[in-house]
Design a protein around this motif. Structure first.
Motif, PDB file in Angstrom:
ATOM      1  N   ARG B  16      69.496 139.496 134.903  1.00 36.84           N
ATOM      2  CA  ARG B  16      68.709 139.019 136.049  1.00 36.84           C
ATOM      3  C   ARG B  16      68.327 140.194 136.964  1.00 36.84           C
ATOM      4  O   ARG B  16      67.176 140.326 137.370  1.00 36.84           O
ATOM      5  CB  ARG B  16      69.510 137.979 136.836  1.00 36.84           C
ATOM      6  N   ILE B  17      69.301 141.059 137.215  1.00 35.32           N
ATOM      7  CA  ILE B  17      69.050 142.213 138.094  1.00 35.32           C
ATOM      8  C   ILE B  17      67.986 143.137 137.485  1.00 35.32           C
ATOM      9  O   ILE B  17      67.046 143.563 138.155  1.00 35.32           O
ATOM     10  CB  ILE B  17      70.364 142.999 138.342  1.00 35.32           C
ATOM     11  N   ARG B  18      68.137 143.412 136.189  1.00 33.55           N
ATOM     12  CA  ARG B  18      67.181 144.292 135.516  1.00 33.55           C
ATOM     13  C   ARG B  18      65.775 143.697 135.523  1.00 33.55           C
ATOM     14  O   ARG B  18      64.790 144.383 135.796  1.00 33.55           O
ATOM     15  CB  ARG B  18      67.616 144.538 134.074  1.00 33.55           C
ATOM     16  N   LEU B  19      65.684 142.390 135.217  1.00 29.79           N
ATOM     17  CA  LEU B  19      64.367 141.741 135.200  1.00 29.79           C
ATOM     18  C   LEU B  19      63.713 141.844 136.568  1.00 29.79           C
ATOM     19  O   LEU B  19      62.521 142.155 136.679  1.00 29.79           O
ATOM     20  CB  LEU B  19      64.500 140.269 134.776  1.00 29.79           C
ATOM     21  N   GLU B  20      64.492 141.592 137.619  1.00 28.66           N
ATOM     22  CA  GLU B  20      63.910 141.644 138.963  1.00 28.66           C
ATOM     23  C   GLU B  20      63.428 143.040 139.313  1.00 28.66           C
ATOM     24  O   GLU B  20      62.372 143.198 139.923  1.00 28.66           O
ATOM     25  CB  GLU B  20      64.927 141.137 139.994  1.00 28.66           C
ATOM     26  N   SER B  21      64.188 144.056 138.899  1.00 28.13           N
ATOM     27  CA  SER B  21      63.749 145.423 139.227  1.00 28.13           C
ATOM     28  C   SER B  21      62.479 145.795 138.471  1.00 28.13           C
ATOM     29  O   SER B  21      61.747 146.686 138.881  1.00 28.13           O
ATOM     30  CB  SER B  21      64.869 146.431 138.963  1.00 28.13           C
ATOM     31  N   GLY B  23      60.073 143.576 138.031  1.00 24.93           N
ATOM     32  CA  GLY B  23      59.022 142.676 138.493  1.00 24.93           C
ATOM     33  C   GLY B  23      58.906 141.434 137.631  1.00 24.93           C
ATOM     34  O   GLY B  23      57.894 140.732 137.656  1.00 24.93           O
ATOM     35  N   GLU B  25      61.284 137.794 136.115  1.00 25.56           N
ATOM     36  CA  GLU B  25      62.235 136.865 136.723  1.00 25.56           C
ATOM     37  C   GLU B  25      63.070 136.154 135.669  1.00 25.56           C
ATOM     38  O   GLU B  25      62.577 135.848 134.588  1.00 25.56           O
ATOM     39  CB  GLU B  25      61.484 135.780 137.515  1.00 25.56           C
ATOM     40  N   ARG B  27      64.510 132.628 135.073  1.00 29.63           N
ATOM     41  CA  ARG B  27      64.144 131.324 135.636  1.00 29.63           C
ATOM     42  C   ARG B  27      64.985 130.204 135.029  1.00 29.63           C
ATOM     43  O   ARG B  27      65.499 130.329 133.921  1.00 29.63           O
ATOM     44  CB  ARG B  27      62.670 131.035 135.302  1.00 29.63           C
ATOM     45  N   GLY B 128      59.654 143.705 130.787  1.00 32.55           N
ATOM     46  CA  GLY B 128      58.923 143.476 132.032  1.00 32.55           C
ATOM     47  C   GLY B 128      57.440 143.251 131.826  1.00 32.55           C
ATOM     48  O   GLY B 128      56.945 143.205 130.695  1.00 32.55           O
ATOM     49  N   TRP B 150      58.461 135.444 132.840  1.00 32.39           N
ATOM     50  CA  TRP B 150      59.606 134.624 133.238  1.00 32.39           C
ATOM     51  C   TRP B 150      60.509 134.473 132.022  1.00 32.39           C
ATOM     52  O   TRP B 150      60.040 134.060 130.949  1.00 32.39           O
ATOM     53  CB  TRP B 150      59.168 133.217 133.669  1.00 32.39           C
TER      54      TRP B 150
END
Lengths: 454, 155
Positions: B16-21, B23, B25, B27, B128, B150
């Motif tokens: 989750r952290i990697r996906l958010e960094s 851009g 998500e 889900r 990403g 997502w």
């Protein structure tokens, strides 16, 4: 041998270009360090291991090429061999003529190998319409320019340059917003992907054990170009092989970290061949063209390790000369420290051997190289080779220096005259003296000090 | 290189952290209400879900959303691994502006992913959204491929 061509380029550069190149290079150097630091426990041993694997590939190149050909052919990938640029272009044209109408669009994914062979002008000459689909390469193409960096082709342009070009080409209303400019290019190039009959790419790695083609990229144009058209052609230097896919994680992380400071590029494409009977899409034909173009000669010579190169561009970003002069000064598709060796190694020292002098030998390029290519050593060897071949004129008049140093009388006279030497016409030659400050001693001379002491 | 047993139960929080960094998500299935009624192209194994969400079948070039199934995800890099096959169009995960990727298995590292074995079919490792920094080094997402990714964990 001097570097007037490189220097002339540097002097002619616009201030904005120098700023663009410097800022972007510095940012990439910083992100490279932090990313590789996180990705590897021990970056040194990772680089050593990568260099060892690449050397093994070069040692076993013939066997690995034949192994790739056998595996790829079993996957219905068609393998071609081209000894030079003309032959490679001819193979591409033969395929295009067979599968596409005259005037057909050829979608080009970013590839240094196709730059090297001048494929676009060959395609245009045969009546096809090659269109570069990487954003930076597209800008380079519509401007009739050349890429100035292996990884970031328009590092020498700013948003105003791009905005003007897009208005001129009718891509949309004038905007200087990089996001809006990118969307204009997206819309234009979507049509290219839909209409193209053939897609041409390079290859980052070719896997001998499995016969697969590995492509890395961030934009997605590479996936489009190799998926949407009926035919995909990959043009690759013969040194692009890896023994197996077990080596891929190391190389993928080193390449992404060194090139753009990413853990991994957005897309890593492992191409296994043409579409299967029940697949809804994918190319009907996949071709690999192996390009020699001087590489087997390099393999036998003293610049062999240059063939370890994975085209990350880290040596450009960190090079103090590249940062001042930008990529075009190197006058070859391969610029920066890697280009200063690779270009003369491939094309001969009499063509562009002067590039070896466009270096301070600071060693930064070797320090950042993910496959530990000893670039400074090679630059010295190139200089030596050029001097022995009697190419160009020498900066330093060593003969006159030898006469001076060989006679005690002349040498003493020279030393006595040193304090006023700057005001006299230089004995060492005008060109040499012009660029250098004559060093001034502090206090007494050694001889004076010695006399008083004894 | 020493051969180690691949770690196949990676850390979903790290993913989750990697996906958010990047851009992207991580889900939940419930959050897919947001795409109800959109024009979409999907992996045929997701036909029931597509009907539930009232998605309108569209071609590769017209779809607003592409729904894919990943072989597995990679925690360390924030990646999903998609293999070509008869169930899904390759361009379905590339052409639409939003790519929704369903994934059940998570491996820890890129090395684990290759040790576990990459699919034999043409495969893409997606990390990403599509991105470029060609203009002045400024990051822009969604240049050719999807600007939004997502990842949905399948139960």
């Amino acid at each position: 041998m001097s570097v007037p061509k490189v220097e002339a380029f540097a002097r002619a550069l616009r201030g904005e270009v120098v700023t663009s190149v410097r800022t972007a290079s510095a940012a990439k150097v910083a992100s490279r360090v932090s990313t590789l630091g996180e990705a590897f426990d021990d970056i040194e041993s990772a680089r050593t291991e990568a260099a060892r694997i690449k050397d093994e590939v070069l040692d076993r190149l013939r066997d690995l090429l034949l192994e790739f050909e056998a595996r790829a052919t079993a996957r219905r990938i068609q393998v071609h061999w081209a000894s030079d640029a003309a032959e490679a272009n001819r193979v591409v044209l033969e395929i295009c003529r067979r599968v596409a109408e005259p005037g057909a669009i050829v979608a080009k994914a970013k590839s240094m190998a196709t730059e090297e062979i001048g494929l676009n002008s060959a395609l245009e000459g045969a009546g096809f319409r090659p269109i570069e689909t990487d954003l930076g390469e597209y800008v380079v193409q519509i401007d009739g320019d050349h890429p100035s960096h292996i990884v970031t082709p328009i590092i020498h342009k700013n948003r105003v340059d791009v905005a003007r070009s897009f208005v001129r080409e009718g891509l949309g209303p004038y905007t200087e917003d990089p996001a809006e400019l990118t969307m204009q290019a997206r819309a234009k190039l979507r049509d290219v992907f839909r209409q193209a009959s053939v897609g041409v790419s390079g290859a980052n790695f070719l896997i001998a054990e499995t016969g697969r083609i590995v492509l890395v990229e961030n934009e997605g144009n590479n996936r489009f170009s190799t998926t949407a058209p009926r035919v995909h052609i990959a043009v690759a230097g013969i040194e692009k092989l890896l023994p197996s896919e077990r080596e891929l994680p190391l190389f993928l992380k080193l390449l992404a970290g060194s090139a753009t400071g990413q853990r991994l590029t957005t897309y890593v494409h492992l191409i296994s061949g043409p579409r299967e009977a029940n697949d809804p899409d994918g190319p009907e034909e996949v071709h690999v063209i192996f390009l020699d173009n001087g590489r087997t000669r390099v393999l036998e010579g003293r610049y062999r390790e240059i063939l370890r190169c994975i085209r990350c561009g880290a040596c450009l970003n960190v090079c103090p000369v590249y940062r001042q002069v930008s990529g075009h000064a190197y006058r070859h598709v391969y610029s920066g420290p890697i280009g200063a060796v690779l270009a003369p190694a491939l094309e001969g020292i009499d063509a562009i051997g002067d590039l070896a002098k466009a270096s301070t030998l600071c060693g930064a390029c070797e320090e950042v190289c993910p496959v530990k290519i000893p670039i400074p050593r090679m630059l010295l060897e190139l200089r030596d080779e050029a001097a022995r071949a009697g190419l160009g004129k020498r900066d330093i008049p060593w003969k006159r220096f030898a006469t001076l140093a060989g006679s005690e009388l002349l040498w003493r006279a020279g030393l006595t005259l040193l304090p006023i030497a700057r005001k006299l016409p230089s004995a060492l030659g005008r060109e040499w003296a012009q660029k250098r400050e004559m060093p001034m001693r502090e206090g007494r001379s050694f001889r004076e000090w010695w006399r008083e002491r004894s | 290189m020493a051969v180690q047993k691949p770690v196949v139960d990676g850390d979903w929080e790290l993913l989750r952290i990697r996906l958010e960094s990047l851009g992207a998500e991580l889900r939940t299935i419930e959050s897919l209400e947001e795409i109800r009624g959109r024009r979409a192209i999907w992996d045929t194994r997701l036909a029931d879900l597509a009907i539930d969400l009232g998605l309108i079948a569209a071609g590769v070039w017209d779809a607003e959303v592409g729904l894919s199934i990943a072989e597995f995800a990679i925690g360390e890099t924030g990646s999903v691994v998609l293999a070509a096959g008869p169930e899904s169009a390759r361009l379905g995960s590339l052409a639409p502006p939003l790519n929704v990727v369903f994934v059940r298995r998570l491996v820890a590292t890129l090395e684990d992913a290759f040790a576990l074995g990459m699919p034999a079919a043409t495969t893409v490792i997606v990390t990403g959204p599509s991105r470029t920094a060609d203009i002045e080094g400024i990051l822009v997402r969604g240049v050719h491929g999807p600007g939004a990714v997502w990842v949905v964990r399948e139960p």
